[in-house]
Design an enzyme around this catalytic site. Sequence first.
Site, PDB file in Angstrom:
ATOM      1  N   LYS A 118       0.758  -1.220  -0.037  1.00 19.48           N
ATOM      2  CA  LYS A 118      -0.279  -0.108   0.153  1.00 19.48           C
ATOM      3  C   LYS A 118       0.813   1.397   0.185  1.00 19.48           C
ATOM      4  O   LYS A 118       0.562   2.220  -0.424  1.00 19.48           O
ATOM      5  CB  LYS A 118      -0.992   0.074   1.046  1.00 19.48           C
ATOM      6  CG  LYS A 118      -1.796  -1.109   1.351  1.00 19.48           C
ATOM      7  CD  LYS A 118      -3.207  -0.913   0.273  1.00 19.48           C
ATOM      8  CE  LYS A 118      -4.009  -1.945   0.487  1.00 19.48           C
ATOM      9  NZ  LYS A 118      -3.458  -3.495   0.179  1.00 19.48           N
ATOM     10  N   GLU A 202      -3.629   6.907   7.564  1.00 25.05           N
ATOM     11  CA  GLU A 202      -4.249   7.736   6.560  1.00 25.05           C
ATOM     12  C   GLU A 202      -5.349   8.340   7.379  1.00 25.05           C
ATOM     13  O   GLU A 202      -5.929   8.037   8.393  1.00 25.05           O
ATOM     14  CB  GLU A 202      -5.088   6.764   5.702  1.00 25.05           C
ATOM     15  CG  GLU A 202      -4.841   7.251   4.324  1.00 25.05           C
ATOM     16  CD  GLU A 202      -5.286   6.099   3.311  1.00 25.05           C
ATOM     17  OE1 GLU A 202      -4.729   5.826   2.358  1.00 25.05           O
ATOM     18  OE2 GLU A 202      -6.621   5.705   3.435  1.00 25.05           O
ATOM     19  N   HIS A 210     -18.296   3.155  -0.686  1.00 28.57           N
ATOM     20  CA  HIS A 210     -17.137   2.280  -1.141  1.00 28.57           C
ATOM     21  C   HIS A 210     -17.597   2.019  -2.519  1.00 28.57           C
ATOM     22  O   HIS A 210     -18.510   1.302  -2.811  1.00 28.57           O
ATOM     23  CB  HIS A 210     -16.989   0.899  -0.466  1.00 28.57           C
ATOM     24  CG  HIS A 210     -16.080   0.105  -0.961  1.00 28.57           C
ATOM     25  ND1 HIS A 210     -14.946  -0.345  -0.132  1.00 28.57           N
ATOM     26  CD2 HIS A 210     -15.980  -0.440  -2.054  1.00 28.57           C
ATOM     27  CE1 HIS A 210     -14.504  -1.170  -0.951  1.00 28.57           C
ATOM     28  NE2 HIS A 210     -14.728  -1.287  -2.137  1.00 28.57           N
ATOM     29  N   GLU A 277     -10.187   0.374  -6.095  1.00 31.13           N
ATOM     30  CA  GLU A 277     -11.165   0.706  -4.747  1.00 31.13           C
ATOM     31  C   GLU A 277     -11.050   2.298  -4.444  1.00 31.13           C
ATOM     32  O   GLU A 277     -10.143   2.547  -4.067  1.00 31.13           O
ATOM     33  CB  GLU A 277     -11.043  -0.078  -3.352  1.00 31.13           C
ATOM     34  CG  GLU A 277     -11.389  -1.379  -3.853  1.00 31.13           C
ATOM     35  CD  GLU A 277     -11.526  -2.472  -2.658  1.00 31.13           C
ATOM     36  OE1 GLU A 277     -12.087  -3.533  -2.605  1.00 31.13           O
ATOM     37  OE2 GLU A 277     -10.998  -1.969  -1.659  1.00 31.13           O
ATOM     38  N   ASN A 292      -7.016  -4.054  -6.114  1.00 30.38           N
ATOM     39  CA  ASN A 292      -7.070  -5.345  -5.827  1.00 30.38           C
ATOM     40  C   ASN A 292      -6.449  -6.121  -7.187  1.00 30.38           C
ATOM     41  O   ASN A 292      -7.433  -5.983  -8.323  1.00 30.38           O
ATOM     42  CB  ASN A 292      -8.341  -5.961  -5.378  1.00 30.38           C
ATOM     43  CG  ASN A 292      -8.786  -5.621  -3.991  1.00 30.38           C
ATOM     44  OD1 ASN A 292      -7.648  -5.154  -3.040  1.00 30.38           O
ATOM     45  ND2 ASN A 292      -9.702  -4.996  -3.823  1.00 30.38           N
ATOM     46  N   ARG A 294      -6.842  -9.026  -8.524  1.00 28.52           N
ATOM     47  CA  ARG A 294      -7.159 -10.350  -8.541  1.00 28.52           C
ATOM     48  C   ARG A 294      -8.642 -10.159  -9.149  1.00 28.52           C
ATOM     49  O   ARG A 294      -9.224  -9.175  -9.069  1.00 28.52           O
ATOM     50  CB  ARG A 294      -7.190 -11.068  -7.197  1.00 28.52           C
ATOM     51  CG  ARG A 294      -8.211 -10.326  -6.208  1.00 28.52           C
ATOM     52  CD  ARG A 294      -8.482 -10.941  -4.867  1.00 28.52           C
ATOM     53  NE  ARG A 294      -8.352  -9.836  -3.747  1.00 28.52           N
ATOM     54  CZ  ARG A 294      -9.409  -9.371  -3.518  1.00 28.52           C
ATOM     55  NH1 ARG A 294     -10.654  -9.394  -4.032  1.00 28.52           N
ATOM     56  NH2 ARG A 294      -9.512  -8.428  -2.211  1.00 28.52           N
ATOM     57  N   ARG A 340     -24.176 -11.968  -0.364  1.00 27.65           N
ATOM     58  CA  ARG A 340     -23.106 -12.771  -0.057  1.00 27.65           C
ATOM     59  C   ARG A 340     -23.832 -13.908   1.083  1.00 27.65           C
ATOM     60  O   ARG A 340     -24.106 -13.262   2.251  1.00 27.65           O
ATOM     61  CB  ARG A 340     -21.894 -12.366   0.677  1.00 27.65           C
ATOM     62  CG  ARG A 340     -21.045 -11.666  -0.524  1.00 27.65           C
ATOM     63  CD  ARG A 340     -19.752 -11.309   0.094  1.00 27.65           C
ATOM     64  NE  ARG A 340     -19.101 -10.426  -0.879  1.00 27.65           N
ATOM     65  CZ  ARG A 340     -17.751 -10.116  -0.537  1.00 27.65           C
ATOM     66  NH1 ARG A 340     -17.092 -10.812   0.343  1.00 27.65           N
ATOM     67  NH2 ARG A 340     -17.194  -9.287  -1.314  1.00 27.65           N
TER      68      ARG A 340
END
Lengths: 501, 179
Positions: A118, A202, A210, A277, A292, A294, A340
């Site tokens: 990061k 941060e 988000h 993101e 990310n 992936r 989910r």
Amino acid sequence: MKIKRLLIANRGEIAVRIIKSAKALGIETVVIKTSAEPSAIYVREADIVHDDTDDVSEIPVFLDIERLIEIALEHEVDAVHPGYGFLAENAYFAQKCMDNRLMFIGPSPDAIYKLGNKTIARQIALRNKVPMATGSRGTIRSTDEAIKVAERIGYPVIVKAASGGGGRGMRIAWNEEELPQMLRLAQNEAEKAFNDPNVFIEKYIANPKHIEFQILGDTKGDVIHLGERECSIQRKHQKLLEEAPSSALSPELREEMGEVAVRLAKAVRYHSAGTVEFLLDSNGEYYFMEMNTRIQVEHPVTELITGVDLIEKQIRIAAGEPLGLTQDDIKLNGWAIECRINAEDVQAGFAPSPGMIEKLSFPDMDFVRVDSGIEEGSAIASNFDSMIAKLIVSGENRDEAIANCRKALDKVWVKGIKTTIPFFKLLMKHPVFVGGDFTTGFIENDLEQYHEAKAEEEQVAAWFATKLFVEEKTADSDATVDFEQGKKMDPWLLNKRLNQF
Amino acid sequence: MAMAKTLLQKINKLYAVNAKKKKYSFSLPLEDRIKVDKKEFDIKLKEDDKLGTYILWKNRKYPVEVVFKRQNKYEILLNGVSYTFTIETPTSMKRLRFISRKKGSSDKEVIKAPMPGKIIDVLVQEDAEIRKGEPILILEAMKMQNEIQSTVAGKITAVHVKANDSVMKDEILIEIKKK
């Protein structure tokens, strides 16, 4: 170069999902059968099964780079798909695959490393004029340094794992008193989860949305975005529901954020699928959070509104094929929502609820897609991820998608374990969610309980409990009483009752 | 056990009491009908291959299962939602009311594991003074570290776990004497 056979270095629903796209491309799949779940669906669906049930090593095979490479070579595969989680964002694994002349279905080890760390990712973002929250310049080395940095940027601050992801290794400190402890917790968690205790600090953006952008790039350097996903419904940084598109983005803002995401991806010569993101605050300001490297759990919502099979694209790109799509080809059609389904007890604060799936039934409706790695008889082990399936529902627009989601949820039946389904039923009727104006703080701030509760249904349950009581008392005194009125009893229920005496 | 039968024969009512002491009363013999807002509805216990045991209520199917049972206490999972009841007779109901009136507040607080997991670190020791909200231990469950905090201010009287212990849900972790 053509891929004829690929190893899936993963399990569960994502392994099943990868098999589906690989089959459609005429590619053979190799999966690993483990002793934890030898009869899982993904094992049955694959063309070739590597039996690893004798493995007694401490670490799961899906995290064991040397073993995975051995298995890949033994079965003479051309490529390795890491799925998500496990080694999906491990640059060393990607490099090891390449060293052994195996194609890694994902970005380059270099891109994984740079974006995965990061502090490096922040520097790249800064150079490429990607908007970011103010923060520490690098890794925090001591509590004193943490306090100085936090003073400079102002509380609240968030302590984040440098190698973090998936919402782990993050802690918020609201003041100086809390900071040392939050620093320690974040470091502990980071060390355990990512084998790297380094953290940075941060400015904490309170109650943002988000928003993340799906990126696709090829090895020639072409990069496009496939619109955004709204992932603000989360609890303790764990996403529970995602949708695409987001009701918070105007076409102009979408274009702007999409361009920023593409710019960042191009800066690291990104290829394959990836996700940028952002946090979006109530003023419409957005801040880069992380990328990310992936395929994401929530990729199906993007697939449903763009019509692009992201796993297929990942495989084709790894084989060196061009993207075959331009930004103008990407049109967002309709709305998609993913719930989910986790093995969690929402009435006990989302505590894990491992166990055996006794009954499982998903609706057969044309607006429903189910990505699942479980079936009746599957054991949900507590050492794997609690996410067991995804219910993905689409509609022409958001209202229709929500209405369809309600219909679908009423027809999802699970017995044997507790799941997040009662939470989604509540959500689909909650005015704040339905209104679309919710933030990442929604679950913790606006919800008093996490499941739909109807007094009437409690009364139905009360009747059932009373009935059991009466039957037991009667059966106790007279063994010949037919206490199920001649009907065959649920063998599991019977067994459970017998065990109680 | 013959007593139980006589007990049921003598009484004409049973109560299902939930955790918040709300009670639902049912006449005996128990009928396949229940009253909601003064209207009666049929309720049927059924069974098929797809759902196993389920309740048919107002033309909707509710899969139902027993999660837990001990003596007269039942945890029912109805369509994925958990409900806990104790079943009381008119006599035991009276006794229950009597006990709840007599029960004073205890000065002992017991901190239990909110979920199954592994203890990562215990941050307190026996005899230590503790403030409300102060972290007492770190519990890892499903790869997340959770900080367990003290619910009261007081003095630690017993620590039942140590680092690396695995705990079950509701296992007693720490006991505190309230201030």
